[in-house]
Design a protein around this motif. Structure first.
Motif, short mmCIF file in Angstrom:
data_model
loop_
_atom_site.label_atom_id
_atom_site.label_comp_id
_atom_site.label_asym_id
_atom_site.label_seq_id
_atom_site.Cartn_x
_atom_site.Cartn_y
_atom_site.Cartn_z
N ALA A 190 -1.64 -4.60 11.62
CA ALA A 190 -1.31 -4.44 10.20
C ALA A 190 0.10 -4.95 9.90
N LEU A 191 1.05 -4.67 10.81
CA LEU A 191 2.42 -5.11 10.59
C LEU A 191 2.53 -6.63 10.57
N ILE A 192 1.89 -7.28 11.52
CA ILE A 192 2.03 -8.73 11.60
C ILE A 192 1.22 -9.44 10.52
N SER A 193 0.18 -8.76 9.99
CA SER A 193 -0.65 -9.36 8.94
C SER A 193 -0.01 -9.19 7.56
N ARG A 194 0.82 -8.15 7.38
CA ARG A 194 1.50 -7.88 6.11
C ARG A 194 0.56 -7.91 4.91
N PRO A 195 -0.47 -7.07 4.89
CA PRO A 195 -1.41 -7.10 3.77
C PRO A 195 -0.78 -6.70 2.45
N TRP A 196 0.41 -6.07 2.48
CA TRP A 196 1.07 -5.65 1.25
C TRP A 196 1.77 -6.82 0.53
N SER A 197 1.94 -7.96 1.21
CA SER A 197 2.60 -9.11 0.59
C SER A 197 1.64 -9.82 -0.36
N SER A 198 2.10 -10.16 -1.53
CA SER A 198 1.25 -10.89 -2.47
C SER A 198 1.09 -12.32 -2.00
N SER A 199 -0.01 -12.94 -2.38
CA SER A 199 -0.35 -14.27 -1.85
C SER A 199 0.62 -15.35 -2.29
N GLY A 200 1.41 -15.09 -3.32
CA GLY A 200 2.32 -16.13 -3.80
C GLY A 200 3.68 -16.11 -3.15
N THR A 201 4.01 -15.10 -2.38
CA THR A 201 5.34 -15.00 -1.80
C THR A 201 5.47 -15.86 -0.54
N ASP A 202 6.72 -16.14 -0.18
CA ASP A 202 6.97 -17.04 0.97
C ASP A 202 6.53 -16.43 2.29
N ASP A 203 6.60 -15.09 2.40
CA ASP A 203 6.27 -14.45 3.67
C ASP A 203 4.82 -13.98 3.74
N ALA A 204 4.00 -14.40 2.76
CA ALA A 204 2.60 -13.96 2.74
C ALA A 204 1.83 -14.58 3.90
N ILE A 205 0.92 -13.82 4.44
CA ILE A 205 0.05 -14.26 5.53
C ILE A 205 -1.37 -14.37 4.99
N SER A 206 -2.06 -15.44 5.33
CA SER A 206 -3.43 -15.64 4.87
C SER A 206 -4.35 -14.55 5.43
N MET A 207 -4.91 -13.72 4.54
CA MET A 207 -5.82 -12.69 4.99
C MET A 207 -7.12 -13.29 5.52
N THR A 208 -7.49 -14.45 4.98
CA THR A 208 -8.67 -15.14 5.50
C THR A 208 -8.44 -15.57 6.94
N GLY A 209 -7.25 -16.09 7.22
CA GLY A 209 -6.91 -16.48 8.58
C GLY A 209 -6.90 -15.29 9.52
N VAL A 210 -6.32 -14.18 9.06
CA VAL A 210 -6.30 -12.95 9.87
C VAL A 210 -7.72 -12.49 10.16
N ALA A 211 -8.58 -12.54 9.12
CA ALA A 211 -9.97 -12.11 9.30
C ALA A 211 -10.69 -12.97 10.33
N TRP A 212 -10.49 -14.27 10.28
CA TRP A 212 -11.12 -15.16 11.27
C TRP A 212 -10.64 -14.82 12.69
N MET A 213 -9.33 -14.60 12.85
CA MET A 213 -8.80 -14.27 14.17
C MET A 213 -9.37 -12.96 14.69
N LEU A 214 -9.46 -11.96 13.82
CA LEU A 214 -9.96 -10.66 14.25
C LEU A 214 -11.45 -10.69 14.54
N VAL A 215 -12.21 -11.45 13.74
CA VAL A 215 -13.64 -11.58 14.02
C VAL A 215 -13.86 -12.29 15.35
N GLY A 216 -13.09 -13.36 15.59
CA GLY A 216 -13.20 -14.05 16.87
C GLY A 216 -12.84 -13.15 18.04
#
Length: 310
Positions: free
Chosen positions: A134-160
């Motif tokens: 959760a910390l490294i994924s930063r789900p609290w960051s809005s998608s427009g900010t510079d430090d935002a992490i792609s939740m789609t990318g996180v989901a693919w990594m976790l599913v894999g």
């Protein structure tokens, strides 16, 4: 002993550097094409070694359905999901998330294997790993900010990672009792995965990888020959010399190597990422210590109570 330590360090470096190679290749070709070429160049050295060692037997064909299941999910799908996730994430963060299969293996073992139980130490490891993710994924960051992490990318990594972690449960239930040489199993698995990916992958534009020598070299030699083929060989060498626990411990090196490489190529690595790495690292350690504690309890002899007359 020096040779064993060198193999251990090399395995961690090979596993940890896979993510930067996938990142470079993703700018030119699709995730399916990355997975296909990875399996192709990873399968080649395994097939040669398996043939030279004579591990194949005609009777192994009866287990083809098990090899096919492992090929489809633990190899073809997991590699595809990892490539998809890495394309959308910084390579260092992808590498940290890619070290989470042990977390899912622990949960699935408790759920699906009757003789496996989760102890308090393993529960702590699972919770610590979830917080680290959760910390490294930063789900609290809005998608427009510079430090935002792609939740789609996180989901693919976790599913894999989830599917890869579940594959260990499948091996325990259906392949462990067969007592086939591990090299034979993984070579069958990689060969069938190559066939699956060859049938399902659109090859249009795959030649674009040759437009960038760095990406092409990284994919063929780094991800394929070293990160997949040679890594399997190193793993089974360590398995023979040190045993399963020590060989699997190379996964501890993976997120550190991936994050260092990401920092070296200019990716942002802050305090939050370092804390998350420590948490996931600690999660893997707690899960392993908890598993060893369960193993010791199973093997310790039961002594009858003694009666004392004082």
């Amino acid at each position: 002993m020096l040779r064993i330590y060198a193999a251990f360090i090399l395995l961690g470096i090979f596993w940890g550097s896979n993510f930067i190679y996938m990142k470079w290749a993703s700018a030119l070709i699709t995730s399916g094409q990355i997975s296909l070429l990875r399996v192709l160049f990873g399968f080649a050295p395994l097939a040669v070694l398996a043939w030279r060692k004579g591990v194949f037997r005609f009777g192994q064909v009866r287990y083809l359905h098990h090899f096919a299941m492992m090929a489809a999910f633990a190899t073809a799908f997991s590699y595809f999901a990892m490539a998809q996730g890495t394309a959308l994430l910084p390579s260092g963060i992808a590498g940290v998330l890619g070290a989470s299969p042990a977390l899912f293996t622990c949960i699935a073992s408790a759920a699906f294997l009757r003789h496996e139980r989760i102890n308090p130490m393993m529960c702590s490891g699972v919770l610590l790993g979830i917080v680290g993710i959760a910390l490294i994924s930063r789900p609290w960051s809005s998608s427009g900010t510079d430090d935002a992490i792609s939740m789609t990318g996180v989901a693919w990594m976790l599913v894999g990672s989830l599917v890869f972690g579940l594959s260990y449960i499948y091996v325990r239930r259906y392949l462990s009792a067969i007592k086939l040489p591990p090299l034979a199993i993984v070579t069958w698995q990689m060969g069938l995965a190559l066939s699956i990916l060859a049938c399902l992958t659109d090859l249009h534009g795959i030649g674009r990888i040759l437009h960038d020598w760095k990406a092409a070299t990284g994919l063929v030699f780094g991800l394929g020959l070293l990160g997949t083929g040679a890594s399997f060989l190193l793993y089974y060498y360590l398995l023979e010399k040190l045993g399963a626990v020590a060989a699997a411990s190379a996964v501890y090196v993976t997120p550190v190597v991936a994050l260092l490489i990401g920092w070296w190529v200019g990716e942002r690595v802050g305090l939050l990422e370092l804390i998350a790495v420590v948490m996931i690292f600690g999660s893997i350690a707690l899960l392993e210590f908890g598993r060893q504690a369960n193993t010791r309890q199973k093997t310790e002899p039961v002594t009858p109570p003694t009666v004392r007359f004082d």
